[in-house]
Design a protein around this motif. Structure first.
Motif, mmCIF file in Angstrom:
data_model
loop_
_atom_site.group_PDB
_atom_site.id
_atom_site.type_symbol
_atom_site.label_atom_id
_atom_site.label_comp_id
_atom_site.label_asym_id
_atom_site.label_seq_id
_atom_site.Cartn_x
_atom_site.Cartn_y
_atom_site.Cartn_z
ATOM 1 N N ALA A 79 21.124 -10.667 12.955
ATOM 2 C CA ALA A 79 22.264 -10.074 13.903
ATOM 3 C C ALA A 79 21.828 -10.700 15.308
ATOM 4 O O ALA A 79 20.773 -11.381 15.599
ATOM 5 N N THR A 80 22.899 -10.880 16.352
ATOM 6 C CA THR A 80 22.442 -11.314 17.460
ATOM 7 C C THR A 80 21.750 -10.000 18.289
ATOM 8 O O THR A 80 22.205 -9.057 18.567
ATOM 9 N N PRO A 81 20.464 -10.663 18.615
ATOM 10 C CA PRO A 81 19.322 -9.658 18.981
ATOM 11 C C PRO A 81 19.828 -8.853 20.483
ATOM 12 O O PRO A 81 18.937 -8.257 21.177
ATOM 13 N N THR A 82 20.828 -9.223 21.075
ATOM 14 C CA THR A 82 21.131 -8.579 22.313
ATOM 15 C C THR A 82 21.585 -6.972 21.984
ATOM 16 O O THR A 82 21.565 -6.149 23.031
ATOM 17 N N GLN A 83 22.136 -6.748 20.816
ATOM 18 C CA GLN A 83 22.497 -5.444 20.625
ATOM 19 C C GLN A 83 21.410 -4.688 19.391
ATOM 20 O O GLN A 83 21.359 -5.370 18.467
ATOM 21 N N PRO A 84 20.763 -3.688 20.134
ATOM 22 C CA PRO A 84 19.828 -3.258 19.227
ATOM 23 C C PRO A 84 20.048 -2.402 18.219
ATOM 24 O O PRO A 84 19.860 -1.406 18.335
ATOM 25 N N ILE A 85 21.009 -2.823 17.638
ATOM 26 C CA ILE A 85 21.418 -1.880 16.367
ATOM 27 C C ILE A 85 20.498 -1.379 15.478
ATOM 28 O O ILE A 85 20.257 -0.210 15.214
ATOM 29 N N GLY A 86 19.628 -2.326 14.775
ATOM 30 C CA GLY A 86 18.620 -2.056 14.149
ATOM 31 C C GLY A 86 17.620 -1.066 14.481
ATOM 32 O O GLY A 86 17.105 -0.150 13.708
ATOM 33 N N VAL A 87 17.382 -1.291 15.851
ATOM 34 C CA VAL A 87 16.590 -0.249 16.666
ATOM 35 C C VAL A 87 16.899 1.274 16.604
ATOM 36 O O VAL A 87 16.195 1.838 16.242
ATOM 37 N N MET A 88 18.312 1.142 17.039
ATOM 38 C CA MET A 88 18.901 2.580 16.745
ATOM 39 C C MET A 88 18.746 3.546 15.454
ATOM 40 O O MET A 88 18.175 4.367 15.432
ATOM 41 N N VAL A 89 19.139 2.371 14.490
ATOM 42 C CA VAL A 89 18.888 2.965 12.842
ATOM 43 C C VAL A 89 17.773 3.445 12.732
ATOM 44 O O VAL A 89 17.728 4.533 12.274
ATOM 45 N N ALA A 90 16.792 2.458 13.120
ATOM 46 C CA ALA A 90 15.391 2.907 12.950
ATOM 47 C C ALA A 90 14.882 4.116 13.495
ATOM 48 O O ALA A 90 14.203 5.011 12.843
ATOM 49 N N ILE A 91 15.122 4.230 14.516
ATOM 50 C CA ILE A 91 14.870 5.517 15.467
ATOM 51 C C ILE A 91 15.507 6.771 14.694
ATOM 52 O O ILE A 91 14.739 7.661 14.632
ATOM 53 N N PHE A 92 16.881 6.973 14.306
ATOM 54 C CA PHE A 92 17.223 8.144 13.689
ATOM 55 C C PHE A 92 16.821 8.308 12.418
ATOM 56 O O PHE A 92 16.549 9.415 11.927
ATOM 57 N N ALA A 93 16.428 7.101 11.655
ATOM 58 C CA ALA A 93 15.931 7.228 10.412
ATOM 59 C C ALA A 93 14.559 7.987 10.398
ATOM 60 O O ALA A 93 14.066 8.712 9.609
ATOM 61 N N ILE A 94 13.689 7.543 11.197
ATOM 62 C CA ILE A 94 12.405 8.040 11.721
ATOM 63 C C ILE A 94 12.505 9.571 11.958
ATOM 64 O O ILE A 94 11.768 10.298 11.336
ATOM 65 N N ALA A 95 13.419 10.101 12.714
ATOM 66 C CA ALA A 95 13.383 11.417 12.952
ATOM 67 C C ALA A 95 14.223 12.314 11.889
ATOM 68 O O ALA A 95 13.613 13.253 11.480
#
Lengths: 102, 397, 161
Positions: free
Chosen positions: A53-69
């Motif tokens: 993906a284009t790394p300026t949009q941290p979409i993967g980071v968002m999903v990972a944060i919610f998945a950890i929670a």
């Protein structure tokens, strides 16, 4: 450093988690296996975000944060259930939890 | 002259050391060498400080109890840590027969490792942060929360019921106070807008009217948050009045019972390094980091200010140890969940009120009103006023 | 992104995961589970998602691993009787791994090099959480509250007899 090598490592982690969930008899280890599988899926998300993906949009980071929670919440409730089952049956061996069988 | 040569003398020294490598070494080797120099500096400074504080604490406690502390070993007893170190090193290392050898060995090592790791993100002076991480405050708390697992390992690996009991009390206490610890730093992070310790220190560099520093401790929410953070730091480092896990009269030494010699010294060191780390973070977040309190005192180097403020906080730690008795376990838990957590949330709300009221004098007044109102409401709800009734004696009239 | 770091971290993570899955001693398995999470967090740092790596250490090692260790402690009745390793589980997991590797290696579009990297700051993540992802954040908050209350009710002892 291609994407495939990261995916292979996370596939290995996933199958080790599957091994823990399928072949252990203690209820807590099944939960450990499930947590391992969730963590492997998180690595997948972040790897895909970083590589394609284009790394300026941290979409993967968002999903990972919610998945950890969510994984943490599920671990808490699962362990509470293990304690409740232990209080009733005095055993954490899942082979002995067969009262609804047959 | 705000940036003098004395202020940056350590940076110049490090660059001089690195200049030996820069001609003929690849880039990654220079980075690794730079990190190693940082680590060596942090370890050197803080282990010396640990040795000094261990003897100063005994002397200050002694003076508070109207006696001399240790004064035989060196001038004024200041070489006592050397004697203590030799004693710890030559003691026999006793491991219980049925203890879990690997876990028993790894627990003190990992606790000390976690304590030293958390010292790496604190800004000690201008440009003197060992490792600049964008989420530095989160790193500090992540490493600190890994300590709980190590405490449990220490207690369980000793195969001793006193150790297990001490470890469970320690973990219950540390988990309960982790929430107030983290929520009290939320107002600071909110107002600054960053988790980077360098930015937080840089946000406190202004002076009102030319002489009052813009430290966060001088705002109502900052003052309350500082006190709550300080108390939570006391609990996290298992210091009196919250040293139930190592209560010497109740459960021998809690999770450290079965450790002797150097491993006990490692636990001791890890506790003091945790204390330094929490005090360092309190100085960074609330007391302005390495900034001088008055604008005309800026000629004194930045690291001197940092260590001066750190010493004052450590003195307060030692003072509290000499003054207060130990609290009971259920009192500790009640205090955390019923009082500190609501007050911590109030600090967040109060900081928001202060920010949106525009940083003027009225902002100070309204945020103080929020905190005082919640404090009195909590006191009424928790019925603490009833405990201050006049004492009536049953038999000694 | 260096290959040396990748190899070291993956060896650490996979060996800790294997130890967690197969060690008959409960405590050692639980503690190598915690070491595995350090390895996974190192993967996140390697991939450039530092905030997720720190949150992973905080949540998993600071909370989930402590929970698991506490639960092992509280349910220690039959601690040494976890014998009888189930070999069919090994077969199934090797089959799943083989299938996944075949699927990964068979997809040509996955052999790409890393894209252009822009540093994701914590501030950007915070802005996204509060503006674009506000609804998921509130839902996760409700979920965590429900999990907290549910777990408390499950383990609370009945005192009403």
């Amino acid at each position: 450093m291609t994407l495939s090598i990261f995916l292979i490592v996370s596939a290995a982690l996933f199958s080790i988690g599957l091994l823990a969930a399928l072949s252990r008899r203690h209820a807590i280890f099944i939960l450990i296996g499930i947590e391992m599988m969730l963590a492997a899926a998180n690595i997948n998300f972040i790897a895909f975000w970083r590589f394609t993906a284009t790394p300026t949009q941290p979409i993967g980071v968002m999903v990972a944060i919610f998945a950890i929670a969510i994984a943490a919440a599920e671990a808490a409730v699962g362990l509470a259930m293990v304690i409740a089952v232990y209080r009733h049956f005095r055993s954490t061996n899942v082979d002995q939890l067969n009262q609804l069988k047959g | 002259m705000s940036v003098g040569a004395v202020d940056q003398v350590f940076i110049y020294f490090k660059q001089w050391l690195l200049s030996f490598l820069s001609g003929h070494a690849p880039d990654w080797a220079i980075q690794i060498a730079s990190s190693l120099i940082n680590i060596a500096a942090v370890l050197g400074v803080f282990l010396t400080l640990f040795a000094l504080i261990s003897v100063l604490e005994r002397k200050i406690l002694g003076r508070m109890q109207n006696r001399y502390g240790p004064n035989r070993v060196g001038p004024f007893g200041l070489l006592q840590p050397v004697a203590d170190g030799i004693k710890m090193l030559i003691k026999e290392d006793v491991v219980p027969l049925r203890a879990d050898k690997l876990i028993h060995f790894l627990a003190p090592v990992l606790i000390a490792a976690a304590a030293i790791l958390s010292l790496g993100v604190i800004p000690y002076g201008r440009n003197m942060t060992p490792f600049v991480i964008d989420g530095g405050i989160l790193f500090f708390f992540a490493v600190g929360s890994a300590t709980e697992l190590m405490v449990f390992m220490a207690g369980w690996g000793s195969n001793n019921k006193y150790s297990m009991l001490g470890a469970m009390r320690a973990i219950a206490q540390m988990i309960s106070y982790e929430l107030p610890l983290i929520i009290t730093i939320l107002p600071v992070v909110m107002i600054v807008g960053s988790l980077n310790p360098d930015r937080i220190v840089a946000a406190q560099r202004y002076y009102y009217f030319g002489f009052a520093p813009h430290w966060f401790v001088l705002t109502p929410w900052g003052f309350t948050a500082f006190i709550l953070f300080f108390v939570s730091g006391l609990v996290e480092s298992n210091r009196t009045p919250f040293d139930v896990p190592e209560g010497e009269s109740e459960i021998v030494a809690g999770h450290m019972t079965e450790y002797s010699g150097f491993k006990y010294a490692t636990f001791f060191m890890a506790e003091y390094l945790g204390m330094f780390a929490v005090s360092g973070l309190a100085v960074t977040l609330f007391l302005g980091g390495w900034h001088a309190p008055l604008p005309w005192l800026k000629f004194i180097p930045s690291y001197v200010w940092f260590f001066l403020k750190l010493s004052i906080l450590l003195f307060v730690y030692i003072w509290l140890r000499g003054t207060l008795p130990r609290t009971r376990v259920d009192q500790v838990m009640n205090f955390a969940w019923k009082f500190m957590l609501p007050m911590a949330f109030t600090c967040v709300i109060s900081a928001a009120v202060w920010h949106y009221a525009g940083h003027r004098l009225a902002a100070w007044f309204w945020s103080a009103v929020v905190i005082v109102a919640v404090y009195f409401t909590l006191s009424i709800f928790l019925e603490t006023k009833k405990k201050f009734a006049p004492r009536t004696y049953r038999f000694a009239e | 992104m260096s290959a040396v770091a990748f190899v070291i971290i993956s060896i650490l993570t996979l060996s800790a995961a294997l130890a967690a899955a197969t060690n008959p001693k409960l405590m050692h398995a639980a503690l190598s589970f915690a070491v595995m999470f350090v390895g996974i967090s190192a993967f996140f740092f390697l991939l450039g998602a530092e905030f997720v790596g720190l949150v992973q250490i905080f949540v998993y090692i600071g909370a989930v691993a402590v929970l698991i260790v506490f639960t092992i402690l509280l349910t220690r009745h039959d601690q040494e009787k976890t014998r009888g390793f189930n070999w069919s589980g090994v077969v199934i997991s090797i089959a799943v791994f083989a299938g996944l590797v075949w699927a990964i290696l068979g997809t040509k579009s996955l052999s790409v090099a890393p894209g252009r990297f822009a540093f994701v700051s914590v501030r950007r993540i915070g802005e996204l959480l509060m503006i674009n992802y506000a609804w998921p954040l509130l839902c996760v908050g409700v979920l965590l509250t429900a999990a907290l209350i549910g777990a408390l009710i499950l383990v609370m002892e009945d005192k009403r007899e």
